[in-house]
Write a protein that holds these residues in place. Structure first.
Motif, PDB file in Angstrom:
ATOM      1  N   LEU A  40       0.948  -1.163   0.415  1.00 52.84           N
ATOM      2  CA  LEU A  40       0.311  -0.049  -0.512  1.00 52.84           C
ATOM      3  C   LEU A  40       0.904   1.398  -0.098  1.00 52.84           C
ATOM      4  N   LEU A  41       2.183   0.795   0.949  1.00 50.86           N
ATOM      5  CA  LEU A  41       2.550   2.338   0.821  1.00 50.86           C
ATOM      6  C   LEU A  41       3.649   2.672  -0.456  1.00 50.86           C
ATOM      7  N   ARG A  42       4.261   1.527  -0.728  1.00 51.58           N
ATOM      8  CA  ARG A  42       4.646   1.639  -2.362  1.00 51.58           C
ATOM      9  C   ARG A  42       3.706   2.576  -3.429  1.00 51.58           C
ATOM     10  N   ASP A  43       2.233   2.028  -2.870  1.00 46.64           N
ATOM     11  CA  ASP A  43       1.585   2.179  -4.311  1.00 46.64           C
ATOM     12  C   ASP A  43       1.133   4.201  -4.222  1.00 46.64           C
ATOM     13  N   LEU A  44       0.740   4.289  -2.720  1.00 47.29           N
ATOM     14  CA  LEU A  44       0.493   5.449  -2.803  1.00 47.29           C
ATOM     15  C   LEU A  44       1.596   6.290  -3.066  1.00 47.29           C
ATOM     16  N   ALA A  45       2.602   5.818  -2.678  1.00 49.93           N
ATOM     17  CA  ALA A  45       3.896   6.910  -3.451  1.00 49.93           C
ATOM     18  C   ALA A  45       4.448   6.701  -4.684  1.00 49.93           C
ATOM     19  N   THR A  46       3.831   5.961  -5.384  1.00 50.38           N
ATOM     20  CA  THR A  46       4.081   5.662  -6.752  1.00 50.38           C
ATOM     21  C   THR A  46       2.417   7.156  -7.102  1.00 50.38           C
ATOM     22  N   THR A  47       2.066   6.988  -6.638  1.00 48.89           N
ATOM     23  CA  THR A  47       0.470   7.996  -7.177  1.00 48.89           C
ATOM     24  C   THR A  47       1.098   9.306  -7.180  1.00 48.89           C
ATOM     25  N   LEU A  48       1.480   9.627  -6.233  1.00 51.90           N
ATOM     26  CA  LEU A  48       1.689  10.889  -5.527  1.00 51.90           C
ATOM     27  C   LEU A  48       3.272  11.085  -5.986  1.00 51.90           C
ATOM     28  N   PHE A  49       4.046  10.325  -6.833  1.00 51.82           N
ATOM     29  CA  PHE A  49       4.783  10.817  -7.280  1.00 51.82           C
ATOM     30  C   PHE A  49       4.862  11.090  -8.868  1.00 51.82           C
ATOM     31  N   GLU A  80      -0.287  10.290   5.948  1.00 51.84           N
ATOM     32  CA  GLU A  80      -1.818  10.604   5.925  1.00 51.84           C
ATOM     33  C   GLU A  80      -2.472  10.110   4.894  1.00 51.84           C
ATOM     34  N   THR A  81      -1.833  10.254   3.975  1.00 48.05           N
ATOM     35  CA  THR A  81      -3.346   8.911   3.302  1.00 48.05           C
ATOM     36  C   THR A  81      -3.213   7.886   3.406  1.00 48.05           C
ATOM     37  N   TYR A  82      -2.292   7.420   3.224  1.00 49.65           N
ATOM     38  CA  TYR A  82      -1.378   5.466   4.227  1.00 49.65           C
ATOM     39  C   TYR A  82      -3.545   5.600   5.655  1.00 49.65           C
ATOM     40  N   LYS A  83      -2.947   6.693   7.023  1.00 45.90           N
ATOM     41  CA  LYS A  83      -3.676   6.520   7.835  1.00 45.90           C
ATOM     42  C   LYS A  83      -4.980   6.392   7.412  1.00 45.90           C
ATOM     43  N   GLN A  84      -5.568   7.385   6.430  1.00 47.05           N
ATOM     44  CA  GLN A  84      -6.924   7.656   6.146  1.00 47.05           C
ATOM     45  C   GLN A  84      -7.676   5.879   5.304  1.00 47.05           C
ATOM     46  N   ILE A  85      -6.861   5.705   4.611  1.00 42.87           N
ATOM     47  CA  ILE A  85      -7.009   3.969   3.705  1.00 42.87           C
ATOM     48  C   ILE A  85      -7.013   3.580   4.971  1.00 42.87           C
ATOM     49  N   LYS A  86      -5.902   3.041   5.778  1.00 45.71           N
ATOM     50  CA  LYS A  86      -6.122   2.065   7.713  1.00 45.71           C
ATOM     51  C   LYS A  86      -7.640   2.567   7.918  1.00 45.71           C
ATOM     52  N   GLN A  87      -8.054   3.394   8.354  1.00 45.97           N
ATOM     53  CA  GLN A  87      -9.055   3.922   9.284  1.00 45.97           C
ATOM     54  C   GLN A  87      -9.892   3.122   8.242  1.00 45.97           C
ATOM     55  N   GLN A  88     -10.065   3.080   7.319  1.00 47.12           N
ATOM     56  CA  GLN A  88     -11.548   3.225   6.105  1.00 47.12           C
ATOM     57  C   GLN A  88     -12.170   1.852   6.037  1.00 47.12           C
ATOM     58  N   GLU A  89     -10.403   1.044   6.472  1.00 49.19           N
ATOM     59  CA  GLU A  89     -10.570  -1.188   5.991  1.00 49.19           C
ATOM     60  C   GLU A  89     -10.840  -1.074   7.157  1.00 49.19           C
ATOM     61  N   ALA A  90     -10.581  -0.728   8.334  1.00 47.34           N
ATOM     62  CA  ALA A  90     -11.182  -1.197   9.894  1.00 47.34           C
ATOM     63  C   ALA A  90     -13.093  -0.575  10.108  1.00 47.34           C
ATOM     64  N   ASN A  91     -13.461   0.033   9.453  1.00 38.23           N
ATOM     65  CA  ASN A  91     -14.798   0.811   9.288  1.00 38.23           C
ATOM     66  C   ASN A  91     -15.350  -0.894   9.254  1.00 38.23           C
ATOM     67  N   PRO A  92     -16.930  -0.781   9.943  1.00 32.95           N
ATOM     68  CA  PRO A  92     -17.352  -2.452   9.538  1.00 32.95           C
ATOM     69  C   PRO A  92     -17.663  -2.026   8.070  1.00 32.95           C
ATOM     70  N   LEU A  93     -18.263  -0.877   8.448  1.00 29.72           N
ATOM     71  CA  LEU A  93     -19.389  -0.390   7.036  1.00 29.72           C
ATOM     72  C   LEU A  93     -19.068  -1.369   5.653  1.00 29.72           C
ATOM     73  N   VAL A  94     -17.794  -0.527   5.733  1.00 35.16           N
ATOM     74  CA  VAL A  94     -16.718  -0.869   4.471  1.00 35.16           C
ATOM     75  C   VAL A  94     -15.751  -2.005   4.404  1.00 35.16           C
ATOM     76  N   GLN A  95     -15.925  -2.426   5.636  1.00 36.46           N
ATOM     77  CA  GLN A  95     -15.303  -4.956   5.478  1.00 36.46           C
ATOM     78  C   GLN A  95     -17.200  -4.889   4.784  1.00 36.46           C
TER      79      GLN A  95
END
Length: 101
Positions: A40-49, A80-95
């Motif tokens: 995930l970190l690599r993909d986010l970095a690639t997108t950001l770059f 910040e982006t990584y944390k937002q994504i991880k928080q969404q993954e933990a959201n029961p509705l998203v799961q």
């Protein structure tokens, strides 16, 4: 080609390293769970770059300090982006919705 004295470029590898270091600060090590989702970190970095913002900022700087500031800004954005994504993954509705896919 040798850069003129005092010039520097932001380094993408340092951005990823700084972001990862910020992510693992204060996290207890767990044997059964990786500290950071490297993919995930690599993909986010690639997108950001590849963003327009990155292309505008990844130019020659007048000093290593200036390049370091750019690296820190990008590392913070990655975290910040990584944390937002991880928080969404933990959201029961998203799961639940992911389970339906």
């Amino acid at each position: 080609m040798i850069d003129p004295v005092g010039s520097a470029y932001p380094m993408r590898a340092l951005v990823r390293h700084k972001a990862k270091a910020k992510l693992i600060e204060g996290i207890e090590f767990q044997d059964d769970c990786p500290l950071v989702d490297e993919d995930l970190l690599r993909d986010l970095a690639t997108t950001l770059f590849q963003s327009k913002q990155a292309q505008d900022l990844y130019t020659q700087c007048h000093s290593r300090h200036e390049a370091d500031e750019i690296e820190n800004r990008f590392a913070t954005e990655l975290v910040e982006t990584y944390k937002q994504i991880k928080q969404q993954e933990a959201n029961p509705l998203v799961q639940l919705l992911n389970g339906l896919l």
